[in-house]
Write a protein that holds these residues in place. Structure first.
Motif, PDB file in Angstrom:
ATOM      1  N   MET A   1      -5.015   8.100  19.583  1.00 45.04           N
ATOM      2  CA  MET A   1      -5.207   9.521  19.295  1.00 45.04           C
ATOM      3  C   MET A   1      -3.865  10.205  19.084  1.00 45.04           C
ATOM      4  O   MET A   1      -3.718  11.007  18.171  1.00 45.04           O
ATOM      5  N   MET A   2      -2.867   9.896  19.906  1.00 45.97           N
ATOM      6  CA  MET A   2      -1.545  10.499  19.726  1.00 45.97           C
ATOM      7  C   MET A   2      -0.993  10.154  18.343  1.00 45.97           C
ATOM      8  O   MET A   2      -0.456  11.002  17.658  1.00 45.97           O
ATOM      9  N   MET A   3      -1.144   8.884  17.949  1.00 47.42           N
ATOM     10  CA  MET A   3      -0.616   8.460  16.650  1.00 47.42           C
ATOM     11  C   MET A   3      -1.313   9.177  15.502  1.00 47.42           C
ATOM     12  O   MET A   3      -0.674   9.562  14.522  1.00 47.42           O
ATOM     13  N   VAL A   4      -2.618   9.399  15.631  1.00 41.50           N
ATOM     14  CA  VAL A   4      -3.349  10.103  14.572  1.00 41.50           C
ATOM     15  C   VAL A   4      -2.953  11.580  14.541  1.00 41.50           C
ATOM     16  O   VAL A   4      -2.658  12.137  13.477  1.00 41.50           O
ATOM     17  N   LEU A   5      -2.915  12.231  15.712  1.00 38.31           N
ATOM     18  CA  LEU A   5      -2.617  13.664  15.747  1.00 38.31           C
ATOM     19  C   LEU A   5      -1.182  13.986  15.351  1.00 38.31           C
ATOM     20  O   LEU A   5      -0.906  15.079  14.856  1.00 38.31           O
ATOM     21  N   THR A   6      -0.247  13.065  15.573  1.00 33.21           N
ATOM     22  CA  THR A   6       1.144  13.318  15.215  1.00 33.21           C
ATOM     23  C   THR A   6       1.499  12.801  13.825  1.00 33.21           C
ATOM     24  O   THR A   6       2.640  12.931  13.394  1.00 33.21           O
ATOM     25  N   GLY A   7       0.536  12.195  13.138  1.00 36.46           N
ATOM     26  CA  GLY A   7       0.780  11.703  11.780  1.00 36.46           C
ATOM     27  C   GLY A   7       1.425  10.331  11.724  1.00 36.46           C
ATOM     28  O   GLY A   7       1.771   9.856  10.645  1.00 36.46           O
ATOM     29  N   GLN A   8       1.597   9.669  12.864  1.00 37.33           N
ATOM     30  CA  GLN A   8       2.142   8.317  12.871  1.00 37.33           C
ATOM     31  C   GLN A   8       1.133   7.297  12.340  1.00 37.33           C
ATOM     32  O   GLN A   8       1.506   6.181  11.992  1.00 37.33           O
ATOM     33  N   ALA A   9      -0.142   7.684  12.324  1.00 38.90           N
ATOM     34  CA  ALA A   9      -1.208   6.842  11.779  1.00 38.90           C
ATOM     35  C   ALA A   9      -2.146   7.743  10.989  1.00 38.90           C
ATOM     36  O   ALA A   9      -2.253   8.938  11.270  1.00 38.90           O
ATOM     37  N   GLY A  10      -2.811   7.179  10.008  1.00 38.39           N
ATOM     38  CA  GLY A  10      -3.774   7.937   9.220  1.00 38.39           C
ATOM     39  C   GLY A  10      -5.120   8.022   9.921  1.00 38.39           C
ATOM     40  O   GLY A  10      -5.401   7.268  10.849  1.00 38.39           O
ATOM     41  N   HIS A  11      -5.963   8.945   9.452  1.00 44.73           N
ATOM     42  CA  HIS A  11      -7.253   9.143  10.101  1.00 44.73           C
ATOM     43  C   HIS A  11      -8.186   7.944   9.939  1.00 44.73           C
ATOM     44  O   HIS A  11      -9.170   7.821  10.653  1.00 44.73           O
ATOM     45  N   LYS A  12      -7.862   7.026   9.043  1.00 39.46           N
ATOM     46  CA  LYS A  12      -8.695   5.834   8.860  1.00 39.46           C
ATOM     47  C   LYS A  12      -8.138   4.612   9.586  1.00 39.46           C
ATOM     48  O   LYS A  12      -8.777   3.573   9.622  1.00 39.46           O
ATOM     49  N   ASP A  13      -6.944   4.734  10.192  1.00 42.03           N
ATOM     50  CA  ASP A  13      -6.342   3.599  10.890  1.00 42.03           C
ATOM     51  C   ASP A  13      -7.099   3.241  12.170  1.00 42.03           C
ATOM     52  O   ASP A  13      -7.135   2.085  12.571  1.00 42.03           O
ATOM     53  N   PHE A  14      -7.657   4.234  12.830  1.00 45.50           N
ATOM     54  CA  PHE A  14      -8.470   4.013  14.031  1.00 45.50           C
ATOM     55  C   PHE A  14      -9.593   5.023  13.971  1.00 45.50           C
ATOM     56  O   PHE A  14      -9.358   6.221  13.810  1.00 45.50           O
TER      57      PHE A  14
END
Length: 153
Positions: A51-64
């Motif tokens: 969730m941290m990675m998605v909310l901070t843009g380190q991962a895309g919304h489709k990565d997890f």
């Protein structure tokens, strides 16, 4: 979430709107639901702070994919969401909502969670399984052995 029930509360709807925004990749909608000084807490294996990675843009919304199987209000200001991705990724999120804004977030990854209300009297606690007001659905992953934690509110 698709087909929201009219019985959900405003704080549940705020959390459901966050998951909907994440699913669509709508960063503007998601950021409008989160306080700028969000308090964050994580429990789980290193490198699994999805969730941290998605909310901070380190991962895309489709990565997890965060697709809650269960969303429930716990107390006046908290919402617990539970879900999994595949057979090896189980998560529980505890959100604190104030005036429609998410102010606190606790993420438990591959950890069973029990939420207990310590404000209850001893008699109330004994009548209600020791004050337990929410528990992970352990049966969704039979045979898995994950650490368990108790969140006291």
């Amino acid at each position: 979430m698709e087909g929201q029930s009219s019985s959900t509360t405003p704080i549940e709807r705020s959390v459901e709107a966050l998951y909907d925004g994440l699913r669509r990749g709508d960063t503007e909608a998601v950021s409008g639901l989160i306080a700028p000084d969000l308090e964050w807490w994580f429990h789980g294996p290193p490198g699994q702070q999805h969730m941290m990675m998605v909310l901070t843009g380190q991962a895309g919304h489709k990565d997890f994919r965060f697709d809650p199987q269960r969303v429930a209000r716990v107390g006046r200001t908290r919402v617990v969401a539970e879900g999994w991705e595949g057979s090896h990724a189980y998560w529980v999120h505890v959100w604190t909502v104030a005036d429609g804004l998410i102010t606190q977030f606790r993420e438990y990854f591959n950890t069973w969670l029990t939420v207990r209300d310590l404000r209850r009297t001893w008699e109330e606690a004994e009548a209600n399984e020791g004050g337990t007001i929410w528990e992970s659905e352990v049966g969704v992953h039979p045979g898995r052995s994950l650490p368990g934690l108790v969140l006291a509110i």
